[in-house]
Design an enzyme around this catalytic site. Structure first.
Site, PDB file in Angstrom:
ATOM      1  NE  ARG A 119      -0.940 -21.997 -37.611  1.00 26.28           N
ATOM      2  CZ  ARG A 119       0.396 -22.055 -37.701  1.00 26.28           C
ATOM      3  NH1 ARG A 119       1.035 -23.112 -37.265  1.00 26.28           N
ATOM      4  NH2 ARG A 119       1.078 -21.061 -38.228  1.00 26.28           N
ATOM      5  CE1 TYR A 120      -4.525 -26.864 -35.411  1.00 26.48           C
ATOM      6  CE2 TYR A 120      -2.807 -26.056 -33.957  1.00 26.48           C
ATOM      7  CZ  TYR A 120      -3.213 -26.856 -35.010  1.00 26.48           C
ATOM      8  OH  TYR A 120      -2.286 -27.626 -35.648  1.00 26.48           O
ATOM      9  NE  ARG A 123      -5.027 -27.370 -30.177  1.00 24.50           N
ATOM     10  CZ  ARG A 123      -5.929 -27.614 -31.119  1.00 24.50           C
ATOM     11  NH1 ARG A 123      -7.102 -27.027 -31.100  1.00 24.50           N
ATOM     12  NH2 ARG A 123      -5.625 -28.427 -32.121  1.00 24.50           N
ATOM     13  CB  CYS A 132      17.412 -22.976 -27.060  1.00 25.62           C
ATOM     14  SG  CYS A 132      15.673 -23.064 -27.532  1.00 25.62           S
ATOM     15  CB  CYS A 136      17.531 -28.313 -32.267  1.00 31.05           C
ATOM     16  SG  CYS A 136      17.059 -28.686 -30.585  1.00 31.05           S
ATOM     17  CB  CYS A 139      15.558 -24.910 -34.619  1.00 36.10           C
ATOM     18  SG  CYS A 139      14.338 -23.813 -33.855  1.00 36.10           S
ATOM     19  NE  ARG A 141       8.098 -21.124 -33.331  1.00 34.65           N
ATOM     20  CZ  ARG A 141       7.681 -21.905 -32.340  1.00 34.65           C
ATOM     21  NH1 ARG A 141       8.461 -22.153 -31.309  1.00 34.65           N
ATOM     22  NH2 ARG A 141       6.466 -22.411 -32.362  1.00 34.65           N
ATOM     23  CG  ASP A 300       8.026 -27.763 -39.835  1.00 33.26           C
ATOM     24  OD1 ASP A 300       7.068 -28.470 -40.184  1.00 33.26           O
ATOM     25  OD2 ASP A 300       8.120 -27.209 -38.717  1.00 33.26           O
ATOM     26  CG  ASP A 337       2.850 -27.601 -38.093  1.00 35.80           C
ATOM     27  OD1 ASP A 337       1.711 -27.171 -38.392  1.00 35.80           O
ATOM     28  OD2 ASP A 337       3.409 -27.350 -37.008  1.00 35.80           O
ATOM     29  CE  LYS A 344       1.719 -29.240 -33.739  1.00 35.75           C
ATOM     30  NZ  LYS A 344       1.069 -27.937 -33.431  1.00 35.75           N
TER      31      LYS A 344
HETATM   32  C1  LIG Z   1       1.177 -27.295 -32.358  1.00 38.73           C
HETATM   33  C2  LIG Z   1       0.489 -26.036 -32.112  1.00 38.73           C
HETATM   34  C3  LIG Z   1      -0.542 -25.961 -31.171  1.00 38.73           C
HETATM   35  C4  LIG Z   1      -1.004 -27.151 -30.365  1.00 38.73           C
HETATM   36  O1  LIG Z   1      -1.512 -28.147 -31.155  1.00 38.73           O
HETATM   37  P1  LIG Z   1      -2.010 -29.496 -30.497  1.00 38.73           P
HETATM   38  O2  LIG Z   1      -2.367 -30.355 -31.680  1.00 38.73           O
HETATM   39  O3  LIG Z   1      -3.189 -29.146 -29.655  1.00 38.73           O
HETATM   40  O4  LIG Z   1      -0.900 -30.048 -29.690  1.00 38.73           O
HETATM   41  C5  LIG Z   1      -1.147 -24.750 -30.995  1.00 38.73           C
HETATM   42  N1  LIG Z   1      -0.792 -23.668 -31.699  1.00 38.73           N
HETATM   43  C6  LIG Z   1       0.181 -23.719 -32.637  1.00 38.73           C
HETATM   44  C7  LIG Z   1       0.514 -22.484 -33.404  1.00 38.73           C
HETATM   45  C8  LIG Z   1       0.863 -24.901 -32.871  1.00 38.73           C
HETATM   46  O5  LIG Z   1       1.827 -24.949 -33.779  1.00 38.73           O
END
Ligand SMILES: *Cc1c(COP(=O)(O)O)cnc(C)c1O
Length: 432
Positions: A119-120, A123, A132, A136, A139, A141, A300, A337, A344
């Site tokens: 997504r980002y 990362r 799990c 929870c 959750c 998911r 969420d 989110d 986020k």
């Molecule tokens: C939360 C999340 C991350 C990590 O986000 P950070 O703000 O770097 O902690 C990476 N990918 C996805 C899909 C996420 O939901």
């Protein structure tokens, strides 16, 4: 040392020794999944309205509670108990509100290969476990819980790792699930080893709730293995100060002593922790145990969570009561989110209340309104993305060549973009 309630539960399950209680595989094997066992082990009779729809609820959203987590429930005020509320199914979970969504974060869409979310820009999130120990009730998911209660195969994980290998922008990999610590230590070792053969992967993070719901999982053996894979960060998920028990604190100590930086992600939950004083106590206990509060999540829009949601104002109120009032590193970032997969988004109280060409007006946590006089002669470094011409020292080999985007792009000197226009803008369509 076991509490009297823990001794009762242990005795009821198999009348046996304390060493079993501290064995995570025993805990896992004896997770509570049905109503009768729940009542027997706690020696209570649930009120009829809780018993009534149990079967219908767990058919959609199953229950699983470790004997350890069950033992933290205080039965004298059961229906307000934060541990009970996080683990026991209630009828509200079947109420699907008109704004609820099965996959509000569009995780399935941002998934180039199954089990991997990219997504980002830099990362990626790799789902390595599908299960799990405790389910929870809040959750995000939820749609997948108990779905195929199996561990994704080596092939699927390998496909995710291969995607990361051929995507050099990814420098940070998050292992999530399910709970990655439900994998065997050797299997997790294999995944971490594979990831570390990738040169552009600088850090790995693991998200786990085992220190909260099954602290016995943090064995010496696990910690020895994790230690080999630095830099490794662990994020856990405490929501209420009651969850920081002696066993939990011991698990956190083992991880921190191994030099693993620890963070915590809480979810803001109505009737559980939507109180500035509870949150303050939680963050103080976390920090005293070397865990840095990282995120506080707005709940969420996933289906079945409406009874847990608070207005955003509750989160702002909590941050207002923390910022300035306590240590800066006790304050988590409060995030929403974004539905639709925008990631986020941080939200917080407003501190910058006005400004002119040379002054900004701020207010502090006490309500003091103050001015900050800006410099008269600031010489901006005009950036053409030509680091050789610049006085600032960035070595070119390390220069980050990724394209800027979003508001950062509008602010950049080297980019001529003057506006970001949403797709399907009718004014722009008229222009043809
Ligand atoms: C939360 C999340 C991350 C990590 O986000 P950070 O703000 O770097 O902690 C990476 N990918 C996805 C899909 C996420 O939901």
């Amino acid at each position: 040392m076991l509490s009297p309630q823990q001794k009762n539960i242990l005795g009821e399950i198999d009348g046996s020794s304390v060493s079993k209680w501290n064995d995570w595989r025993w805990q896992l094997k004896h997770c509570i999944k049905d109503l009768d066992t729940f009542e027997t082990l706690l020696n209570i009779e649930l009120p009829e309205q809780l018993r009534k729809n149990f079967r219908a609820i767990i058919e959609k959203f199953p229950m699983s509670i470790t004997p350890y987590y069950l033992s933290l429930i205080k039965t004298d005020d059961l229906e307000n108990d934060p541990v009970f509320k996080q683990s026991f199914p209630v009828i509200n979970e079947l109420h699907v509100g008109k704004n609820d969504m099965a996959d509000p974060l569009h995780e399935d869409k941002d998934s180039p290969v199954p089990g991997l979310m990219h997504r980002y820009p830099d990362r990626a999130l790799l789902l390595v476990s599908n299960t799990c120990s405790m389910y929870c009730r809040h959750c995000t998911r939820k749609r997948r819980v108990g779905d195929r209660d199996t561990i994704p195969g080596r092939d699927q994980i390998m496909a995710g790792i291969e995607y990361i290998r051929k995507t050099p922008q990814i420098r940070d990999v998050l292992l999530s699930g399910g709970d990655p610590f439900l994998l065997s230590t050797s299997y997790l070792d294999w995944i971490l080893t594979e990831l570390q053969t990738i040169e552009h992967v600088e850090v790995i993070r693991i998200g786990t709730r085992t220190p909260v719901v099954m602290p016995s999982r943090i064995t010496d053996n696990l910690v020895e293995m994790l230690k080999k894979h630095q830099p490794l960060w662990i994020n856990t998920h405490f929501n209420h100060p009651r969850e920081l028990t002696a066993s939990s604190r011991q698990a956190l100590k083992k991880l921190a002593d191994a030099g693993i930086p620890l963070g915590n992600q809480s979810v803001l939950l109505a009737g559980i922790n939507d109180c500035p004083r509870i949150m303050r106590s939680l963050v103080h206990k976390l920090v005293a145990n070397r865990v840095r509060p990282y995120y506080l999540y707005q709940c969420d829009l996933s289906e079945g969570l409406s009874h847990f949601r608070t207005p955003v104002g509750k989160g702002i109120e909590i941050l207002e009561s923390l910022i300035g009032h306590t240590s800066g590193f006790c304050v988590p970032t409060y995030v929403i989110d974004a539905p639709g997969g925008g990631g986020k988004i941080p939200v917080m109280p407003t501190y910058l209340i006005s400004w002119s060409t040379n002054k900004v007006i701020l207010r502090n946590y006490e309500g003091v309104i103050t001015t900050y006089k800006e410099p008269d002669s600031y010489e901006p470094t005009f950036c053409e993305r030509d680091c050789e011409k610049c006085d600032l020292q960035l070595s070119l080999e390390d220069a980050d060549e990724t394209k800027s985007m979003g508001i950062a792009r509008l602010l950049a000197d080297y980019n001529d973009t003057i506006a970001l226009v949403p797709e399907n803008n009718t004014r722009h369509e008229r222009r043809g």
